[in-house]
Design a protein around this motif. Structure first.
Motif, PDB file in Angstrom:
ATOM      1  N   TYR A 112     -33.567  -5.495 -19.081  1.00  0.00           N
ATOM      2  CA  TYR A 112     -32.231  -5.114 -18.874  1.00  0.00           C
ATOM      3  C   TYR A 112     -31.318  -4.620 -20.039  1.00  0.00           C
ATOM      4  O   TYR A 112     -30.058  -4.517 -20.130  1.00  0.00           O
ATOM      5  N   ALA A 113     -31.950  -4.474 -21.318  1.00  0.00           N
ATOM      6  CA  ALA A 113     -31.211  -4.661 -22.582  1.00  0.00           C
ATOM      7  C   ALA A 113     -30.427  -3.483 -22.633  1.00  0.00           C
ATOM      8  O   ALA A 113     -29.433  -3.747 -23.196  1.00  0.00           O
ATOM      9  N   GLY A 114     -30.681  -2.229 -22.026  1.00  0.00           N
ATOM     10  CA  GLY A 114     -29.908  -1.391 -22.355  1.00  0.00           C
ATOM     11  C   GLY A 114     -28.518  -1.338 -21.637  1.00  0.00           C
ATOM     12  O   GLY A 114     -27.666  -0.258 -21.606  1.00  0.00           O
ATOM     13  N   GLU A 115     -28.417  -2.173 -20.449  1.00  0.00           N
ATOM     14  CA  GLU A 115     -27.306  -2.244 -19.609  1.00  0.00           C
ATOM     15  C   GLU A 115     -26.121  -2.931 -20.278  1.00  0.00           C
ATOM     16  O   GLU A 115     -25.192  -3.081 -19.659  1.00  0.00           O
ATOM     17  N   ILE A 116     -26.491  -3.850 -21.391  1.00  0.00           N
ATOM     18  CA  ILE A 116     -25.135  -4.737 -21.593  1.00  0.00           C
ATOM     19  C   ILE A 116     -25.111  -4.628 -23.357  1.00  0.00           C
ATOM     20  O   ILE A 116     -26.025  -4.481 -24.125  1.00  0.00           O
ATOM     21  N   THR A 117     -23.746  -4.698 -23.600  1.00  0.00           N
ATOM     22  CA  THR A 117     -23.503  -4.832 -25.085  1.00  0.00           C
ATOM     23  C   THR A 117     -23.195  -6.427 -25.652  1.00  0.00           C
ATOM     24  O   THR A 117     -23.331  -6.957 -24.724  1.00  0.00           O
ATOM     25  N   ASP A 118     -22.808  -6.526 -26.930  1.00  0.00           N
ATOM     26  CA  ASP A 118     -22.727  -7.792 -27.319  1.00  0.00           C
ATOM     27  C   ASP A 118     -21.415  -8.163 -26.850  1.00  0.00           C
ATOM     28  O   ASP A 118     -21.321  -9.286 -26.557  1.00  0.00           O
ATOM     29  N   LEU A 119     -20.346  -7.129 -26.742  1.00  0.00           N
ATOM     30  CA  LEU A 119     -18.990  -7.574 -25.897  1.00  0.00           C
ATOM     31  C   LEU A 119     -19.296  -8.009 -24.582  1.00  0.00           C
ATOM     32  O   LEU A 119     -18.633  -9.002 -24.127  1.00  0.00           O
ATOM     33  N   SER A 120     -19.911  -7.226 -23.990  1.00  0.00           N
ATOM     34  CA  SER A 120     -20.312  -7.670 -22.412  1.00  0.00           C
ATOM     35  C   SER A 120     -21.066  -9.055 -22.341  1.00  0.00           C
ATOM     36  O   SER A 120     -20.478  -9.886 -21.514  1.00  0.00           O
ATOM     37  N   GLN A 121     -21.950  -9.152 -23.083  1.00  0.00           N
ATOM     38  CA  GLN A 121     -22.595 -10.402 -23.260  1.00  0.00           C
ATOM     39  C   GLN A 121     -21.272 -11.511 -23.542  1.00  0.00           C
ATOM     40  O   GLN A 121     -21.457 -12.664 -22.970  1.00  0.00           O
ATOM     41  N   GLU A 122     -20.732 -11.504 -24.332  1.00  0.00           N
ATOM     42  CA  GLU A 122     -19.713 -12.422 -24.906  1.00  0.00           C
ATOM     43  C   GLU A 122     -18.887 -12.647 -23.677  1.00  0.00           C
ATOM     44  O   GLU A 122     -18.553 -14.059 -23.253  1.00  0.00           O
ATOM     45  N   LEU A 123     -18.103 -11.659 -22.874  1.00  0.00           N
ATOM     46  CA  LEU A 123     -17.575 -12.024 -21.734  1.00  0.00           C
ATOM     47  C   LEU A 123     -18.154 -12.612 -20.619  1.00  0.00           C
ATOM     48  O   LEU A 123     -17.669 -13.343 -19.958  1.00  0.00           O
ATOM     49  N   ARG A 124     -19.331 -12.191 -20.461  1.00  0.00           N
ATOM     50  CA  ARG A 124     -20.155 -12.967 -19.540  1.00  0.00           C
ATOM     51  C   ARG A 124     -20.358 -14.582 -19.746  1.00  0.00           C
ATOM     52  O   ARG A 124     -20.172 -15.392 -18.952  1.00  0.00           O
ATOM     53  N   ASN A 125     -20.373 -14.955 -21.178  1.00  0.00           N
ATOM     54  CA  ASN A 125     -20.647 -16.183 -21.383  1.00  0.00           C
ATOM     55  C   ASN A 125     -19.581 -17.374 -21.246  1.00  0.00           C
ATOM     56  O   ASN A 125     -19.530 -18.288 -21.311  1.00  0.00           O
ATOM     57  N   ILE A 126     -18.244 -16.425 -21.100  1.00  0.00           N
ATOM     58  CA  ILE A 126     -17.100 -17.179 -21.104  1.00  0.00           C
ATOM     59  C   ILE A 126     -17.000 -17.763 -19.377  1.00  0.00           C
ATOM     60  O   ILE A 126     -17.111 -17.029 -18.471  1.00  0.00           O
ATOM     61  N   PRO A 127     -17.003 -19.116 -19.420  1.00  0.00           N
ATOM     62  CA  PRO A 127     -17.105 -19.733 -17.828  1.00  0.00           C
ATOM     63  C   PRO A 127     -16.041 -19.143 -17.032  1.00  0.00           C
ATOM     64  O   PRO A 127     -14.822 -18.940 -17.754  1.00  0.00           O
ATOM     65  N   PHE A 128     -15.874 -19.043 -15.871  1.00  0.00           N
ATOM     66  CA  PHE A 128     -14.825 -18.885 -14.975  1.00  0.00           C
ATOM     67  C   PHE A 128     -13.901 -20.063 -15.072  1.00  0.00           C
ATOM     68  O   PHE A 128     -14.243 -21.191 -15.549  1.00  0.00           O
ATOM     69  N   HIS A 129     -12.580 -19.623 -14.924  1.00  0.00           N
ATOM     70  CA  HIS A 129     -11.750 -20.803 -14.446  1.00  0.00           C
ATOM     71  C   HIS A 129     -11.629 -21.168 -13.462  1.00  0.00           C
ATOM     72  O   HIS A 129     -11.075 -20.538 -12.450  1.00  0.00           O
ATOM     73  N   LEU A 130     -12.071 -22.515 -13.200  1.00  0.00           N
ATOM     74  CA  LEU A 130     -12.183 -23.292 -11.779  1.00  0.00           C
ATOM     75  C   LEU A 130     -11.465 -24.308 -11.896  1.00  0.00           C
ATOM     76  O   LEU A 130     -11.511 -25.230 -12.671  1.00  0.00           O
ATOM     77  N   GLU A 131     -10.867 -24.531 -10.700  1.00  0.00           N
ATOM     78  CA  GLU A 131     -10.051 -25.907 -10.267  1.00  0.00           C
ATOM     79  C   GLU A 131     -10.836 -26.895  -9.012  1.00  0.00           C
ATOM     80  O   GLU A 131     -11.037 -25.955  -8.191  1.00  0.00           O
ATOM     81  N   GLY A 132     -10.950 -27.984  -9.538  1.00  0.00           N
ATOM     82  CA  GLY A 132     -11.589 -29.110  -8.340  1.00  0.00           C
ATOM     83  C   GLY A 132     -12.949 -28.602  -8.205  1.00  0.00           C
ATOM     84  O   GLY A 132     -13.909 -28.134  -9.021  1.00  0.00           O
ATOM     85  N   ALA A 133     -13.448 -28.351  -7.013  1.00  0.00           N
ATOM     86  CA  ALA A 133     -14.574 -28.248  -6.517  1.00  0.00           C
ATOM     87  C   ALA A 133     -14.905 -26.463  -6.360  1.00  0.00           C
ATOM     88  O   ALA A 133     -15.815 -26.066  -5.660  1.00  0.00           O
ATOM     89  N   MET A 134     -13.946 -25.802  -6.734  1.00  0.00           N
ATOM     90  CA  MET A 134     -13.904 -24.251  -6.413  1.00  0.00           C
ATOM     91  C   MET A 134     -14.969 -23.662  -7.015  1.00  0.00           C
ATOM     92  O   MET A 134     -15.418 -23.909  -8.227  1.00  0.00           O
ATOM     93  N   GLN A 135     -15.684 -22.756  -6.424  1.00  0.00           N
ATOM     94  CA  GLN A 135     -16.981 -21.988  -6.776  1.00  0.00           C
ATOM     95  C   GLN A 135     -16.679 -20.812  -6.674  1.00  0.00           C
ATOM     96  O   GLN A 135     -16.426 -20.417  -5.531  1.00  0.00           O
ATOM     97  N   PRO A 136     -16.924 -19.483  -7.341  1.00  0.00           N
ATOM     98  CA  PRO A 136     -16.745 -18.275  -6.764  1.00  0.00           C
ATOM     99  C   PRO A 136     -17.897 -18.031  -5.827  1.00  0.00           C
ATOM    100  O   PRO A 136     -19.204 -18.454  -6.136  1.00  0.00           O
TER     101      PRO A 136
END
Length: 778
Positions: A125-149
């Motif tokens: 998959y290497a050609g499909e993602i950049t360092d910035l893309s990976q950095e943004l992916r690694n930031i967790p979603f902001h979730l409250e309580g038991a909410m899941q995306p």
């Protein structure tokens, strides 16, 4: 005999471990949908994969496990379908002895000896993602309580942040109404906010973001979703500018505006020009189909001013016409999720269609009819002419009475009318015939209603309030109404645009507890669009509404005086004296001797593609399912005679798309309301003649030997009582869970008392209950 669990434990788990897959990179038995909503709170099968392999917040592969005795690729096709939904490229299918690898990108597969390691698979998959893309992916979603995306929300966010990381400046997300586009937008903003991404020097500061909407209600809903960043956001409008002595606010990171409030108007420069062209890093355009790509529109002028920013468009379905081509501006969507997918996954509510025909669908005026205003210009008026070319209040009254007959009194309902005056008449006719006394039971909500209308709409959207119950409108409510408990969408207007039709359907799709489906009640044939080649289950957004006053036309919402505007459904008054005023519409009162009536109400249920089935299609679909459930009349009789096996069969029918309500409707189609459902199924599958419930019950009553085996009179009386209930109500009375209620209703006493009548043991009572059913179907 080995099972799939044995294959997983004895073969796949050790093989994955040997390839250096750790537990933190493996999700086992991953369920990612809720299952299509069925009747009575039942859900269809949920989509799940045996193994989901992932690394660095990216799904990499799906593994399907089969029994050792089965072919290794037996479940491959289903695994491929699920992999497509999850945007996974590689699928593995294994019975433990052999493992097959399939690459969705190349469309090819082959057997392999060893699983690839996480690093090897990630490299593909290497050609499909950049360092910035990976950095943004690694930031967790902001979730409250038991909410899941939900899975598609997670994929949409990653698709957008990947595009930002790849340096794309125009990004489009296409998701059906009710699937949480604002939640997705918030998560994207959260990620770039936490990463301190910006266009000047990434990491040096937090980005400045403009959320642009075309209605105040949409902007305000978004502000509520962005509440975790309350200290960092502000709304741009006249009120805010006046507070700053004419200066636009700049002391925030997230800015909200409706384009009408910041665009240029006659003799007034647009507020957007007060910002440097490079002020914003990211512009989010909600409902971007409305004109963001229109070169002549106010949207476009604002976007052109901020052309250096990344533009992220959010829409239900992109609009494609000569003057507004969303794809031309944004390019192909980075991610799409359709209404069809949402319904089949169980995240949106399915619908059924009631097509109503009256004897006024074609009208020929006679000498008994009174022309109140205007002149007749044609011989025959058709259903699409009402309230455009001819106004007949008696027809509106017939529609109002009929829709009240076909809805539960307190079911939230939106009635789409031809124009604002028609919406007024419809409201008045519904209130004339309603059974609920509250004066706000039925209200009109259009742009003319202003603040009062907006307050009534907010109450309608409140799921804890029953009143208002019915809203009449024309075009204003096709978008921007987040009312999850809408049970009926009524169409008494012609809908020329597929774009608008799909959005109207979306008004009822939001999920709510106890809401198994919603009903589209159609008086004008608008639902024929379901059979159009352009209908694919994906809702498109409506035509742009030229209402410069914002939602419900309230000037005060934007904080500054507004130019005159007229709702797009109405003609604006002509002020040029040289132009001849339009002729009044023909208004007619029908003669007293006319009989006004409904001549047909046809209920149609939808298939998995969102297309309503005709009666013939519905029957054919059922007939094709029956051979997989039983092979002969005798097998069906054996199943039906046992309450547990019968319930299992009914559940299988429900999973196949035929719930108890639909089967009851089928009995009505065949005029078999007095027959048992067993007889209808036997007739459809094997052309067996149908018997009535009464004839079946009488046949058992005549069998003295059956009753004589029970010595106590109370036992015989109870069995006769059950027969009577069956004859009156149907097979539902013969369900195992009905037994305690039947005992109580019969006057036999408690379950213990009833057991004593049948020999002292509960098992004897249950045996007699089952034997009675065997007699019914012998």
């Amino acid at each position: 005999m080995t099972s799939e669990a044995d294959t997983r434990a004895n073969y796949i788990d050790p093989a994955l471990k040997a390839a250096y897959w750790q537990s933190c990179n493996i999700i086992r038995e991953h369920y990612f949908t809720d299952g299509r909503k069925m009747a009575a709170g039942v859900r269809g099968r949920r989509c799940f994969v045996d193994y989901l392999l992932h690394k660095d917040n990216r799904y990499l592969a799906v593994v399907e496990a089969k029994k050792e005795s089965e072919h290794p690729t037996k479940g491959l096709q289903q695994a491929i379908d699920y992999a497509k939904k999850l945007r996974v490229r590689f699928v593995y299918s294994s019975n433990g002895k052999q493992t097959y690898e399939f690459d969705l990108e190349t469309g090819k597969g082959d057997y392999i000896e060893f699983y690839p390691t996480p690093a090897e698979l990630e490299k593909r998959y290497a050609g499909e993602i950049t360092d910035l893309s990976q950095e943004l992916r690694n930031i967790p979603f902001h979730l409250e309580g038991a909410m899941q995306p939900r899975y598609y929300q997670e994929l949409a966010v990653h698709a957008a942040t990947d595009a930002i990381g790849q340096g794309k400046s125009r990004i489009l997300l296409t998701l059906a109404t009710g699937t949480g586009k604002t939640f997705i937008a918030f998560q994207i903003v959260h990620k770039v906010f936490q990463a301190r991404w910006n266009l000047d020097k990434p990491g040096s500061r937090r980005p400045r973001i403009l959320f642009l909407a075309d209605r105040n209600i949409l902007a305000d809903q978004a502000i509520n979703t962005f509440n975790p960043y309350e200290k960092d956001l502000i709304k741009i409008n006249g009120k805010e500018v006046r507070k700053r002595n004419g200066l636009v606010p700049t002391n925030a990171h997230i800015f909200f505006a409706i384009y009408q409030a910041i665009a240029e108007r006659e003799n007034i420069d647009g507020y957007y020009k007060a910002y440097p062209s490079d002020f914003f890093d990211l512009v989010l355009i909600d409902e971007c189909h409305r004109g963001a790509a229109n070169e002549a529109g106010s949207w476009r002028a604002i976007l052109d001013h901020f052309s250096n920013a990344v533009h992220l468009g959010l829409t239900a379905t992109p609009k494609r016409t000569d003057n507004v081509d969303t794809y031309e501006y944004f390019g192909q969507p980075a991610y799409e999720y359709s209404l069809k997918d949402g319904i089949n996954d169980g995240f949106l509510t399915p619908y059924r269609v009631k097509r109503v025909r009256t004897n006024l669908d074609e009208l020929v005026l006679t000498s008994d009819d009174l022309v109140i205003e205007g002149e007749s210009a044609q011989d025959i008026y058709k259903v699409e002419d009402y309230d455009k070319k001819i106004i007949v209040d008696q027809r509106t009254e017939l529609v109002a009475r009929t829709l009240l007959d076909h809805i539960n009194p307190l079911d939230k309902t939106i009635v789409f009318c031809e124009n604002q005056n028609h919406a007024l008449t419809m409201r008045d006719m519904i209130n004339k015939h309603k059974k609920v006394q509250d004066p706000h039971y039925c209200v009109r909500v259009t742009s003319d209603e202003g603040k009062v209308g907006r307050e009534l709409l907010e109450k309608f959207q409140d799921n804890d309030k029953d009143i208002p119950t019915i809203i009449t409108s024309s075009q204003m409510l096709t978008t921007g109404v987040d009312a999850r408990n809408v049970r009926n969408v009524v169409l008494d207007r012609t809908v020329g645009s597929m774009v608008e039709f799909k959005q109207i359907v979306g008004r009822g799709t939001r999920v709510f507890d106890g809401k198994d489906y919603f009903t589209i009640i159609d008086f004008r044939g608008a639902t024929n669009k379901f059979y159009d080649k352009d209908w694919d289950g994906e809702p498109e957004a409506p035509e742009p509404v030229t209402d410069n006053l914002g939602e419900l036309g309230e000037p005060g919402n934007t904080g500054e005086p507004e130019p005159p505007a007229f709702e797009s459904e109405e003609s604006s008054p002509l002020t040029d004296p040289s132009v001849e005023p339009p002729k009044p519409r023909l208004r007619v009162r029908l003669g007293k001797n006319r009989e006004l009536k409904v001549i047909d109400v046809e209920t149609r249920y939808i298939d998995e593609k969102g297309r309503p089935l005709t009666v013939q299609e519905f029957i054919e679909r059922l007939i094709t399912q029956l051979p997989g459930l039983f092979k002969s009349v005798d097998e069906l009789r054996q199943i039906w005679s046992d309450p547990d096996e019968r319930e299992a069969l009914l559940n299988k029918l429900m999973q196949a798309g035929f719930d108890k309500e639909q089967l009851a409707a089928l009995r009505h189609m065949f005029e078999a309301e007095d027959c048992d459902l067993f007889d209808l199924l036997a007739f459809l599958a094997f052309e067996q003649p149908m018997a009535t419930r009464k004839s079946r019950a009488d046949q058992v009553r005549a069998n003295a030997a059956f009753f004589d085996q029970y010595q106590q009179e109370k036992a015989q009386q109870f069995l006769h009582f059950v027969l009577k209930r069956y004859e009156q109500t149907g097979v539902t009375e013969l369900a195992r869970e009905r037994l305690p209620a039947l005992i109580e209703l019969s006057g036999l006493g408690t379950t213990k008392d009833a057991s004593m009548a049948f020999g002292g043991k509960p098992v004897h009572l249950l045996t007699a209950f089952k034997q009675l059913q065997q007699q019914l179907y012998c």
